[in-house]
Scaffold this active site. Structure first.
Site, PDB file in Angstrom:
ATOM      1  N   SER A  58       0.837  -1.204   0.000  1.00  0.00           N
ATOM      2  CA  SER A  58       0.000   0.000   0.000  1.00  0.00           C
ATOM      3  C   SER A  58       0.867   1.247   0.000  1.00  0.00           C
ATOM      4  O   SER A  58       2.014   1.224   0.440  1.00  0.00           O
ATOM      5  CB  SER A  58      -0.909   0.006   1.228  1.00  0.00           C
ATOM      6  N   HIS A  59       0.302   2.341  -0.475  1.00  0.00           N
ATOM      7  CA  HIS A  59       0.980   3.632  -0.420  1.00  0.00           C
ATOM      8  C   HIS A  59       1.112   4.143   1.008  1.00  0.00           C
ATOM      9  O   HIS A  59       1.944   5.010   1.283  1.00  0.00           O
ATOM     10  CB  HIS A  59       0.197   4.666  -1.227  1.00  0.00           C
ATOM     11  N   VAL A  60       0.284   3.615   1.889  1.00  0.00           N
ATOM     12  CA  VAL A  60       0.259   4.118   3.268  1.00  0.00           C
ATOM     13  C   VAL A  60       0.733   3.017   4.218  1.00  0.00           C
ATOM     14  O   VAL A  60       0.232   1.893   4.188  1.00  0.00           O
ATOM     15  CB  VAL A  60      -1.172   4.565   3.656  1.00  0.00           C
ATOM     16  N   ASP A 114      -2.694  -1.295  -3.732  1.00  0.00           N
ATOM     17  CA  ASP A 114      -3.783  -0.308  -3.763  1.00  0.00           C
ATOM     18  C   ASP A 114      -3.851   0.471  -5.084  1.00  0.00           C
ATOM     19  O   ASP A 114      -4.842   0.389  -5.802  1.00  0.00           O
ATOM     20  CB  ASP A 114      -3.779   0.622  -2.532  1.00  0.00           C
TER      21      ASP A 114
END
Ligand SMILES: Nc1ncnc2c1ncn2[C@@H]1O[C@H](COP(=O)(O)OP(=O)(O)O)[C@@H](O)[C@H]1O
Ligand SMILES: Nc1ncnc2c1ncn2[C@@H]1O[C@H](COP(=O)(O)OP(=O)(O)O)[C@@H](O)[C@H]1O
Ligand SMILES: [Mg+2]
Ligand SMILES: [Mg+2]
Ligand SMILES: [Mg+2]
Ligand SMILES: [Mg+2]
Lengths: 196, 125, 125, 196
Positions: free
Chosen positions: B9-11, B66
């Site tokens: 995920s980017h986060v 994502d």
């Protein structure tokens, strides 16, 4: 033109300077149709590239191109990282058999398209690469042609990347990756000009 | 041969959180994750992904992401690695949850992939 | 009338993380979240959801969830509240991301809902 | 039978005792086809219910039913929370017009089905409620009939809740929510038996 590790370095230093100068502008372009970080991403990536070239002093073109690729891949952070990274990685691979810049660039375009799945007209950096590279191969690349290719992304509907979520709403905005790619080719023209 | 799951995920927090949801229903499945850039900002990192891929104790990996740029980095990590990576364009959480549930239940990969197809909602870069 | 986004996940970290992804592309949209149970375990809490719903500064809410039990609690929170809640059976992260992007771009709700339909992958409890 | 707040309390105390005794078993049932927490969820919820009834001492049936509902909704944590919670909330609403238990239970079944969207045969607690409630209304509910309804979930394919992700693989396992619902009705039978 045959690319050498020295020309590559000049080219990258010039590109880095342009990116640094236009960092805020690139991020602004990325704001309405993206997440507003393209300038920061590219500036961070290109700083890493020029530092790596300066400190590691690659002995040959292939090593130099790989260094550029790996710096971009590991430092950019956004989509532009694997895309520009793949471009230079494909150039590095190709440089094992030829140093002819137009052939290297052709390999780069194929790499970008394969990595991101974008085609001409999808409002991405591909819209610059795919138009500019054949012009360069034909020895007919000019600043104007680069600017035109960049400008043409404005009226397109984005089909790839974050901007694609906006559909029609992406129309009227330049694609930030196309703009930064324009700088890359501007820097290349300047590098070639210096050599003449 | 064993199958593991990789979450990208980017986060950072999303990447850390998804395995918690999965472990509940798939305690025996190896799940690793990579989230955020090396500087803990929002984005993905080839380095982190590669580490999560190698750290996964399974011999073959089902990977979920994502956004498109995570996919590109995942593909590169897969190319640099010797471990087979199956990349799915499904909803991140929901796809990974289904894969984890079915792996835990001993379902084979072709049947899992049939289920995952129903959750496919992306695919471009 | 303004639209806000509410994220509900079984996992506290997922619920905290998703807004970070959304805020990047939708800095002007009100986004709140509820994750985990009151005891910080995996699950959902009507109380937390209600608080996140009321705390959201928007007057109308687009809500996204991970698993069916979160949906049920979301529905109850919606029934107990006077704020209109639109509940979407889309992929959690991807649906919320699209909604956030389009709200930020000023797209109206019917058009947003048309986009969200493409991301619908659940719907049962 | 007319439900009173006293009978409700007896019923809930009995249910709580059964859940506490079967906590591990219920979580075990939830392990192969769920996340293994149904026993813990229900035990936590029912402890809150009996504590609330004991300390708040509700003056009338409606208040009592609401207290049960809100305790379950806020303490269970999993899908069973809003489902059992809705059941008792619907009973509370209905109790404004009637105290007849069979009518309250009918309202509860409708509430559960509406909340979760499950129908008979979906391998959920609905498979117990929908079978047991009419039997109870007809005055013909027995332990055996409860056990049969619970047992019948074993061969079903789950269509709702976490177990539904397993499809055919859910066959051969009892539904944990059906089992806990069985305890609820067992406790009701016992409560009614004591009154005779
Ligand atoms: N699939 C793709 N194919 C080609 N180019 C892409 C693709 N996705 C994104 N891009 C390019 O990347 C640019 C955005 O880069 P950047 O902002 O660094 O990444 P991110 O969107 O992850 O924040 C876009 O303007 C576009 O030119
Ligand atoms: N949509 C639904 N409709 C009816 N009953 C459901 C539904 N979803 C789950 N259930 C019931 O809830 C039970 C699981 O409860 P629990 O374990 O407490 O929740 P969770 O699955 O959130 O962990 C299932 O065994 C089933 O009987
Ligand atoms: Mg960007
Ligand atoms: Mg970015
Ligand atoms: Mg459970
Ligand atoms: Mg649970």
């Amino acid at each position: 033109m045959e690319l050498t590790v020295e020309t590559l370095t000049t080219w990258m230093n010039d590109f880095e300077a342009k990116i640094a100068a236009k960092k805020a502008y690139l991020s602004d372009l990325d704001t309405p149709i993206g997440d507003g970080d393209h300038g920061n991403n590219m500036a961070r990536g290109m700083r890493a590239v020029t530092e790596a070239l300066a400190t590691k002093n690659p002995a040959d073109l292939t090593t130099g191109l790989k260094l550029v690729a790996m710096s971009l891949i590991s430092k950019v952070g956004g989509a532009a990282g694997p895309l520009y990274g793949t471009a230079f990685l494909e150039m590095a691979k190709k440089s094992n058999t030829t140093a002819e810049l137009s052939e290297l660039l052709e390999a780069a375009v194929l790499g970008i398209k394969q990595r991101g799945g974008a085609e001409l007209g999808d409002k991405t950096m591909v819209d610059v690469w795919e138009v500019v590279v054949p012009e360069h191969a034909a020895g007919q690349l000019t600043s104007e042609k680069i600017a035109q290719a960049v400008e043409a992304t404005k009226e397109l509907v984005a089909k790839r990347g974050r901007a694609s979520y906006l559909g029609e709403r992406s129309v009227g905005h330049l694609d930030p990756g196309a703009v930064s790619s324009g700088y890359l080719f501007e820097a290349l023209l300047e590098t070639e000009g210096e050599l003449k | 041969m064993s199958y593991g799951i990789l979450i990208v995920s980017h986060v950072e927090q999303i990447a850390q959180g998804v395995p918690k949801l999965l472990q509940q229903v798939a305690p025996d499945i190896a799940i690793t994750f990579a989230g955020g850039t090396d500087d803990h900002e929002i984005g993905t990192s080839l380095d982190k992904i590669t580490t999560a891929l190698e750290d996964n104790s399974a011999s073959e990996i089902l990977a979920f992401y994502d956004l498109g740029s995570a996919k590109m980095n995942l593909e590169m990590a897969g190319e640099f690695s010797t471990k087979p990576v199956h990349l799915y364009d499904t909803a991140l959480i929901e796809g990974a949850y289904v894969a984890a549930s079915l792996l835990q239940a001993g379902v084979d990969l072709p049947e899992i992939e049939k289920q995952l197809e129903l959750l496919q909602i992306k695919g471009d870069g």
